[in-house]
Design a protein around this motif. Structure first.
Motif, PDB file in Angstrom:
ATOM      1  N   ILE A   1       0.887  -1.170   0.000  1.00  0.00           N
ATOM      2  CA  ILE A   1       0.000   0.000   0.000  1.00  0.00           C
ATOM      3  C   ILE A   1       0.919   1.212   0.000  1.00  0.00           C
ATOM      4  CG2 ILE A   1      -0.240   0.018   2.554  1.00  0.00           C
ATOM      5  CD1 ILE A   1      -3.183   1.003   1.999  1.00  0.00           C
ATOM      6  N   ARG A   2       0.528   2.249  -0.747  1.00  0.00           N
ATOM      7  CA  ARG A   2       1.352   3.456  -0.814  1.00  0.00           C
ATOM      8  C   ARG A   2       0.443   4.647  -1.078  1.00  0.00           C
ATOM      9  NH1 ARG A   2      -0.573   4.717  -5.094  1.00  0.00           N
ATOM     10  NH2 ARG A   2       0.837   6.457  -5.029  1.00  0.00           N
ATOM     11  N   GLY A   3       1.059   5.844  -1.057  1.00  0.00           N
ATOM     12  CA  GLY A   3       0.248   7.058  -1.172  1.00  0.00           C
ATOM     13  C   GLY A   3       0.008   7.574   0.239  1.00  0.00           C
ATOM     14  N   ALA A   4       0.302   8.866   0.445  1.00  0.00           N
ATOM     15  CA  ALA A   4       0.304   9.413   1.815  1.00  0.00           C
ATOM     16  C   ALA A   4      -0.999   9.163   2.601  1.00  0.00           C
ATOM     17  CB  ALA A   4       0.650  10.889   1.756  1.00  0.00           C
ATOM     18  N   PRO A   5      -2.184   9.554   2.071  1.00  0.00           N
ATOM     19  CA  PRO A   5      -3.390   9.329   2.878  1.00  0.00           C
ATOM     20  C   PRO A   5      -3.661   7.835   3.128  1.00  0.00           C
ATOM     21  CG  PRO A   5      -3.799  10.941   1.150  1.00  0.00           C
ATOM     22  CD  PRO A   5      -2.480  10.319   0.841  1.00  0.00           C
TER      23      PRO A   5
ATOM     24  N   ASN B   1       1.081   8.601  -8.503  1.00  0.00           N
ATOM     25  CA  ASN B   1      -0.341   8.291  -8.391  1.00  0.00           C
ATOM     26  C   ASN B   1      -0.901   8.972  -7.166  1.00  0.00           C
ATOM     27  OD1 ASN B   1      -2.450   6.280  -6.850  1.00  0.00           O
ATOM     28  ND2 ASN B   1      -2.912   6.541  -9.008  1.00  0.00           N
ATOM     29  N   ALA B   2      -1.754   9.956  -7.396  1.00  0.00           N
ATOM     30  CA  ALA B   2      -2.448  10.638  -6.306  1.00  0.00           C
ATOM     31  C   ALA B   2      -3.940  10.439  -6.535  1.00  0.00           C
ATOM     32  CB  ALA B   2      -2.067  12.107  -6.276  1.00  0.00           C
ATOM     33  N   GLY B   3      -4.286   9.174  -6.774  1.00  0.00           N
ATOM     34  CA  GLY B   3      -5.667   8.834  -7.086  1.00  0.00           C
ATOM     35  C   GLY B   3      -6.333   8.063  -5.964  1.00  0.00           C
TER      36      GLY B   3
ATOM     37  N   VAL C   1      -0.303  17.670  -9.095  1.00  0.00           N
ATOM     38  CA  VAL C   1       0.332  16.544  -8.393  1.00  0.00           C
ATOM     39  C   VAL C   1      -0.194  16.472  -6.958  1.00  0.00           C
ATOM     40  CG1 VAL C   1       2.475  16.690  -9.759  1.00  0.00           C
ATOM     41  CG2 VAL C   1       2.281  17.986  -7.613  1.00  0.00           C
ATOM     42  N   GLY C   2       0.124  15.393  -6.278  1.00  0.00           N
ATOM     43  CA  GLY C   2      -0.231  15.233  -4.875  1.00  0.00           C
ATOM     44  C   GLY C   2       0.908  15.723  -3.990  1.00  0.00           C
ATOM     45  N   ALA C   3       0.861  15.369  -2.703  1.00  0.00           N
ATOM     46  CA  ALA C   3       1.919  15.778  -1.771  1.00  0.00           C
ATOM     47  C   ALA C   3       2.048  14.769  -0.646  1.00  0.00           C
ATOM     48  CB  ALA C   3       1.604  17.146  -1.192  1.00  0.00           C
ATOM     49  N   ASP C   4       3.258  14.654  -0.138  1.00  0.00           N
ATOM     50  CA  ASP C   4       3.504  13.770   1.008  1.00  0.00           C
ATOM     51  C   ASP C   4       3.690  14.546   2.304  1.00  0.00           C
ATOM     52  OD1 ASP C   4       4.231  11.947  -1.353  1.00  0.00           O
ATOM     53  OD2 ASP C   4       4.049  10.651   0.406  1.00  0.00           O
TER      54      ASP C   4
ATOM     55  N   ALA D   1      13.401   8.812  -2.571  1.00  0.00           N
ATOM     56  CA  ALA D   1      12.052   8.518  -3.084  1.00  0.00           C
ATOM     57  C   ALA D   1      11.202   9.780  -3.263  1.00  0.00           C
ATOM     58  CB  ALA D   1      11.358   7.533  -2.163  1.00  0.00           C
ATOM     59  N   PHE D   2      11.659  10.895  -2.687  1.00  0.00           N
ATOM     60  CA  PHE D   2      10.882  12.152  -2.757  1.00  0.00           C
ATOM     61  C   PHE D   2      11.811  13.322  -3.030  1.00  0.00           C
ATOM     62  CE2 PHE D   2       8.655   9.161  -0.088  1.00  0.00           C
ATOM     63  CZ  PHE D   2       7.377   9.184  -0.631  1.00  0.00           C
ATOM     64  N   ASP D   3      11.242  14.428  -3.499  1.00  0.00           N
ATOM     65  CA  ASP D   3      12.022  15.664  -3.581  1.00  0.00           C
ATOM     66  C   ASP D   3      11.165  16.813  -3.067  1.00  0.00           C
ATOM     67  OD1 ASP D   3      10.325  16.375  -5.707  1.00  0.00           O
ATOM     68  OD2 ASP D   3      11.758  15.772  -7.245  1.00  0.00           O
TER      69      ASP D   3
ATOM     70  N   GLY E   1      -9.346  10.210  -4.357  1.00  0.00           N
ATOM     71  CA  GLY E   1      -7.981  10.664  -4.593  1.00  0.00           C
ATOM     72  C   GLY E   1      -7.871  12.175  -4.466  1.00  0.00           C
ATOM     73  N   THR E   2      -6.651  12.685  -4.653  1.00  0.00           N
ATOM     74  CA  THR E   2      -6.441  14.135  -4.536  1.00  0.00           C
ATOM     75  C   THR E   2      -6.257  14.726  -5.947  1.00  0.00           C
ATOM     76  OG1 THR E   2      -4.073  13.784  -4.125  1.00  0.00           O
ATOM     77  CG2 THR E   2      -5.520  13.982  -2.199  1.00  0.00           C
ATOM     78  N   ALA E   3      -5.026  14.717  -6.466  1.00  0.00           N
ATOM     79  CA  ALA E   3      -4.791  15.279  -7.809  1.00  0.00           C
ATOM     80  C   ALA E   3      -5.655  14.575  -8.858  1.00  0.00           C
ATOM     81  CB  ALA E   3      -3.313  15.156  -8.172  1.00  0.00           C
TER      82      ALA E   3
ATOM     83  N   LEU F   1      -6.330   5.020  -5.421  1.00  0.00           N
ATOM     84  CA  LEU F   1      -5.499   3.955  -4.861  1.00  0.00           C
ATOM     85  C   LEU F   1      -4.413   4.490  -3.919  1.00  0.00           C
ATOM     86  CD1 LEU F   1      -5.369   1.572  -7.930  1.00  0.00           C
ATOM     87  CD2 LEU F   1      -6.685   1.311  -5.820  1.00  0.00           C
ATOM     88  N   ALA F   2      -4.334   5.808  -3.796  1.00  0.00           N
ATOM     89  CA  ALA F   2      -3.402   6.410  -2.836  1.00  0.00           C
ATOM     90  C   ALA F   2      -4.156   6.959  -1.631  1.00  0.00           C
ATOM     91  CB  ALA F   2      -2.624   7.540  -3.509  1.00  0.00           C
ATOM     92  N   CYS F   3      -5.493   6.768  -1.645  1.00  0.00           N
ATOM     93  CA  CYS F   3      -6.346   7.409  -0.635  1.00  0.00           C
ATOM     94  C   CYS F   3      -7.478   6.462  -0.204  1.00  0.00           C
ATOM     95  CB  CYS F   3      -6.980   8.670  -1.225  1.00  0.00           C
ATOM     96  SG  CYS F   3      -5.794   9.916  -1.726  1.00  0.00           S
ATOM     97  N   GLY F   4      -8.401   7.023   0.576  1.00  0.00           N
ATOM     98  CA  GLY F   4      -9.586   6.255   0.962  1.00  0.00           C
ATOM     99  C   GLY F   4     -10.730   6.521   0.001  1.00  0.00           C
TER     100      GLY F   4
END
Ligand code: MRU
Length: 341
Positions: free
Chosen positions: A46-50, A161-163, A237-240, A316-318, A171-173, A165-168
């Protein structure tokens, strides 16, 4: 099939979609113990901040039930130990920390009201379910707010992916993009493949395909050429983790896109729930950047693409400085530079 669930809780177990197998297989990992959730987050099942925040909240709820505790203090100690392990899984996405701290503050609150071991278990599970439900609502509000920034028939570009599958929720973006498509504001979406984990190629394209949104997959290094030769109306884009000044940590490659967007005068939008804003840090200098295994860089789908024994980096991030961000879209509204959340 219109939407694949990122995760769901049933019969005391958390079912997590194995995103490593996408788009080839839809398979859920059954998490009976908190250690299964810790493993799933660390290994990006599982991945994606939320989404990892929600999974961590369920991890705490499951931890409160998974042993035969003799006393409340034994139960509390175990939950705190599990929380520490969860926090170590992925350091950049602040939603994980936010969710774990939220669960621990419930623990503290209930501990003071002297609940029984079972009462606490029920309360923590209810709280984890609330974290999930709130994310669904938050996602919808972000989508509604973000749509206002897009004009009819826009061509947009997104990264990672900020959709859903990255959230509940939606998605965001990508939630914004899909909502905008329904309102005839999206003509086409360019999807960055997002090396090395390929969240764009494997996951974002799958989500857009299921929703019937027109898209074109590009490799990350094509983005500049596309911005120069095509008319791109916006990058979303999304954000972490977002610092108090708006500096934003997101998937590696986001900063490159923001610089390119400025050079080509394309609006650059970040979409995120307010749980991604870290009010404890002034600027992104304080954001821990996760360095992942170099195996994820030197191999693609298990196949080696580089010689042995070479030097490799894998941040993994910038960080995208807030000045390069046209607006940050949250469930509470749209913020612009200079950022005051
Ligand atoms: O390494 P990942 O796949 O967890 O990184 C995901 C991202 O960078 C997303 O853009 C971010 O978490 C926002 S998801 C709504």
């Amino acid at each position: 099939m219109k939407q694949i669930k990122t995760l769901f809780f049933k019969n005391r177990k958390l079912y997590i979609l194995n995103q490593k197998l996408l788009p080839n297989k839809i398979q859920y990992v059954v998490c009976k113990k908190s250690k299964d959730i810790i493993y799933a987050i660390k290994n990006m099942i599982i991945r994606g901040a939320p989404a990892i925040g929600i999974a961590a909240a369920f991890g705490i709820a499951i931890a409160s039930k998974e042993k035969n505790f003799n006393s409340f203090s034994q139960q509390k100690k175990y939950i705190i130990k599990t929380a520490k392990k969860l926090l170590e899984t992925r350091p950049t996405a602040v939603n994980l920390k936010w969710a774990v701290e939220r669960m621990l503050s419930k623990l503290k609150q209930y501990a003071e009201s002297c609940l029984s071991i079972t009462d606490l278990q029920n309360q923590l599970l209810a709280e984890a379910k609330k974290v999930l439900q709130e994310d669904i609502i938050t996602n919808r509000k972000i989508a509604k707010n973000g749509v206002k920034l897009l004009k009819k028939n826009s061509v947009v570009l997104t990264h990672c992916n900020a959709g859903a599958l990255a959230c509940g929720g939606v998605g965001t973006a990508l939630g914004i993009i899909i909502e905008a498509y329904h309102r005839k504001r999206i003509k086409m979406v360019y999807v960055d493949e997002t090396r090395p984990y390929l969240q764009g190629a494997r996951i974002t394209t799958l989500e857009l395909k299921l929703k019937g949104v027109p898209f074109t997959l590009i490799t990350d290094n094509m983005a500049g050429y596309i911005m120069k030769t095509e008319k791109i109306d916006a990058i979303i884009v999304g954000a972490d983790r977002i610092a108090k000044n708006g500096d934003t940590a997101n998937k590696i490659g986001t900063y490159t896109l923001a610089v390119l967007a400025e050079a080509h005068k394309i609006p650059f939008y970040v979409a995120a729930p307010t749980s991604t804003i870290d009010k404890n840090i002034k600027t992104a200098k304080e954001v821990p950047i996760e360095e992942r295994s170099i195996q994820e860089v030197v191999k693609i789908s298990g196949i080696k693409i580089a010689p042995d024994g070479i030097k490799v980096r894998h941040p993994a991030f910038d960080i995208t400085p807030s000045k390069l961000i046209t607006a940050i879209i949250t469930e509470k509204g749209i913020f612009r530079y200079p950022y005051r959340f």
